[in-house]
Design a protein around this motif. Structure first.
Motif, PDB file in Angstrom:
ATOM      1  N   GLY A 198      13.834 -11.754  -6.801  1.00 52.93           N
ATOM      2  CA  GLY A 198      12.497 -11.358  -7.226  1.00 52.93           C
ATOM      3  C   GLY A 198      11.770 -10.460  -6.247  1.00 52.93           C
ATOM      4  N   THR A 199      12.224 -10.429  -4.992  1.00 55.97           N
ATOM      5  CA  THR A 199      11.583  -9.540  -4.025  1.00 55.97           C
ATOM      6  C   THR A 199      11.791  -8.069  -4.365  1.00 55.97           C
ATOM      7  N   SER A 200      12.761  -7.795  -5.240  1.00 53.30           N
ATOM      8  CA  SER A 200      12.977  -6.394  -5.624  1.00 53.30           C
ATOM      9  C   SER A 200      11.784  -5.815  -6.374  1.00 53.30           C
ATOM     10  N   ILE A 201      10.913  -6.687  -6.889  1.00 51.49           N
ATOM     11  CA  ILE A 201       9.754  -6.193  -7.630  1.00 51.49           C
ATOM     12  C   ILE A 201       8.713  -5.553  -6.709  1.00 51.49           C
ATOM     13  N   VAL A 202       8.806  -5.859  -5.399  1.00 51.84           N
ATOM     14  CA  VAL A 202       7.829  -5.280  -4.476  1.00 51.84           C
ATOM     15  C   VAL A 202       8.091  -3.807  -4.242  1.00 51.84           C
ATOM     16  N   SER A 203       9.175  -3.281  -4.818  1.00 52.73           N
ATOM     17  CA  SER A 203       9.424  -1.840  -4.677  1.00 52.73           C
ATOM     18  C   SER A 203       8.343  -1.014  -5.368  1.00 52.73           C
ATOM     19  N   VAL A 204       7.623  -1.616  -6.323  1.00 46.92           N
ATOM     20  CA  VAL A 204       6.521  -0.889  -6.972  1.00 46.92           C
ATOM     21  C   VAL A 204       5.351  -0.690  -6.018  1.00 46.92           C
ATOM     22  N   LEU A 205       5.311  -1.473  -4.923  1.00 49.79           N
ATOM     23  CA  LEU A 205       4.263  -1.325  -3.915  1.00 49.79           C
ATOM     24  C   LEU A 205       4.716  -0.470  -2.746  1.00 49.79           C
ATOM     25  N   ALA A 206       5.861   0.193  -2.893  1.00 47.06           N
ATOM     26  CA  ALA A 206       6.422   1.046  -1.840  1.00 47.06           C
ATOM     27  C   ALA A 206       6.776   0.248  -0.592  1.00 47.06           C
ATOM     28  N   VAL A 207       7.180  -1.009  -0.773  1.00 49.05           N
ATOM     29  CA  VAL A 207       7.684  -1.814   0.347  1.00 49.05           C
ATOM     30  C   VAL A 207       9.170  -1.503   0.493  1.00 49.05           C
ATOM     31  N   HIS A 208       9.601  -1.235   1.714  1.00 52.73           N
ATOM     32  CA  HIS A 208      10.966  -0.770   1.948  1.00 52.73           C
ATOM     33  C   HIS A 208      11.943  -1.948   1.959  1.00 52.73           C
ATOM     34  N   ASP A 209      12.109  -2.559   0.804  1.00 53.13           N
ATOM     35  CA  ASP A 209      13.113  -3.608   0.692  1.00 53.13           C
ATOM     36  C   ASP A 209      14.454  -2.976   0.344  1.00 53.13           C
TER      37      ASP A 209
END
Length: 374
Positions: free
Chosen positions: A276-287
């Motif tokens: 689920g951390t992959s959803i933070v890519s919409v916030l431009a977090v470099h995961d």
């Protein structure tokens, strides 16, 4: 002085002054009557046949008895063969398909950008799980409290955060500065001691941690509450009879026993949080996902870069599943029903999966090199 002579000794069988003991008789049953008739050779009685002639069959199988044949599961075997054929065809199509570009996958699998995104994903998963379960445990205790205010507040929190999608929550916290431009610390309805701009305080990474933690705590509260309720009430009553306080009873008696029910669900939540951390890519977090997106936006190699992220997710999830297996086995000690793994050994499964992937990539590269040489 003359002693008179003694009377002569007589045998007991010759004495007639003692009444005879009646002979003990048994009730006449059919079995006893038949037995006496056989012994006496009465007419109409069957003589005792005696032991059967022939050699002793021994402990082995007897030829005079029918042989037990196990049931043949023809449908099960056909279904297994069909599933194996479909799996073999799927693996062959993936390995031999040049559109996957396995050489690109191998080249970018351990690059610095991908590994940095992987480390941020692991850190984000660990922070969210720890903070989420700490807050969830507090909410679970509040829900089970006899105080109606605390129980209502806990129920309201769980209801709100389970009713809204995770993406909506993340976008809301990312734009919280539009509602509260400044955040301050001071006396309520009085002067502010410290004031800071919300935009400068909440960056993308911190916003992701806050949003994921609050969302995770709502589900963790229900998991912990279910585990606490699974403990027998007699355990708490026995602890109270021994004079233990409510806090110590919860910490030393209830929680260790509740872990048997909490650990399997918590393990599933951990794996779900990792993905689920992959959803933070919409916030431009470099995961991990955002890192491979940056690469294929420049090289236009979308499929191989997505395969890089997929393989890393599969590898980390397999390792976490193996750890969950050993933790469950640890907390299952002393139970009447020991835990048995329904699947193969987790470490063996992880190693086998990695070896299959590496072997397929190696064979593909060897065939590719032979084609180029020809």
């Amino acid at each position: 002085m003359v002693t008179p002579p003694l009377p002569p000794l007589t045998d007991r069988t010759d004495r007639t002054d003692r009444p005879e003991r009646p002979e003990r008789t048994e009730p006449d049953t059919g079995t006893a009557t038949a037995g006496r008739r056989r012994q006496a050779g009465a007419p109409g009685s069957c003589p005792d046949p005696g032991p059967r002639p022939g050699p002793d069959p021994g402990p082995g199988p007897r030829p005079d008895l029918p042989r037990i044949v196990p049931r043949r599961h023809t449908g099960r075997r056909l279904a297994a063969a069909a599933a194996l054929l479909v799996l073999a065809a799927l693996i062959d199509s993936v390995v031999r398909n040049d559109a996957f570009q396995w050489d690109v996958v191998v080249r970018y699998f351990t690059t610095a950008a991908v590994l940095d995104g992987l480390l941020l994903t692991l850190w984000l998963t660990a922070a969210v799980m720890v903070l989420g379960f700490l807050l969830g445990t507090v909410l679970a205790v509040m829900r089970l409290s006899a105080n109606p205010v605390l129980a209502t507040l806990s129920w309201g929190y769980v209801w709100i955060f389970r009713s809204t999608p995770l993406l909506v929550q993340l976008l809301f916290w990312f734009n919280i500065g539009a509602l509260y431009p400044t955040l301050g610390l001071g006396v309520p309805y009085g002067p502010q001691l410290v004031t800071v701009q919300t935009v400068n305080l909440l960056g993308p990474a911190l916003t992701a941690v806050i949003g994921l933690t609050l969302h995770e705590a709502a589900y963790a509260a229900e998991v912990v509450r279910g585990g606490i309720l699974s403990v027998e009430p007699g355990q708490t009553e026995a602890a109270q009879a021994l004079g233990l306080s409510r806090r110590r009873t919860l910490r030393r008696i209830v929680i260790p026993q509740a872990m048997r029910s909490i650990v399997p669900t918590a393990g599933n939540m951990l794996i779900g949080t990792l993905k689920g951390t992959s959803i933070v890519s919409v916030l431009a977090v470099h995961d991990l996902l955002y890192s491979v997106q940056l690469v294929y936006n420049q090289t236009y190699q979308v499929i191989p870069m997505l395969m890089v992220a997929t393989l890393w997710y599969v590898a980390v999830t397999t390792v976490l599943s193996a750890g969950q297996h050993y933790i469950e086995r640890h907390y299952a000690r002393g139970t009447s029903r020991p835990m048995r793994a329904a699947s193969p050994h987790p470490v063996a499964a992880a190693v086998a999966t990695l070896l299959i992937v590496l072997k397929g990539v190696r064979e593909w590269r060897m065939r590719r090199g032979a084609t180029f040489r020809e």
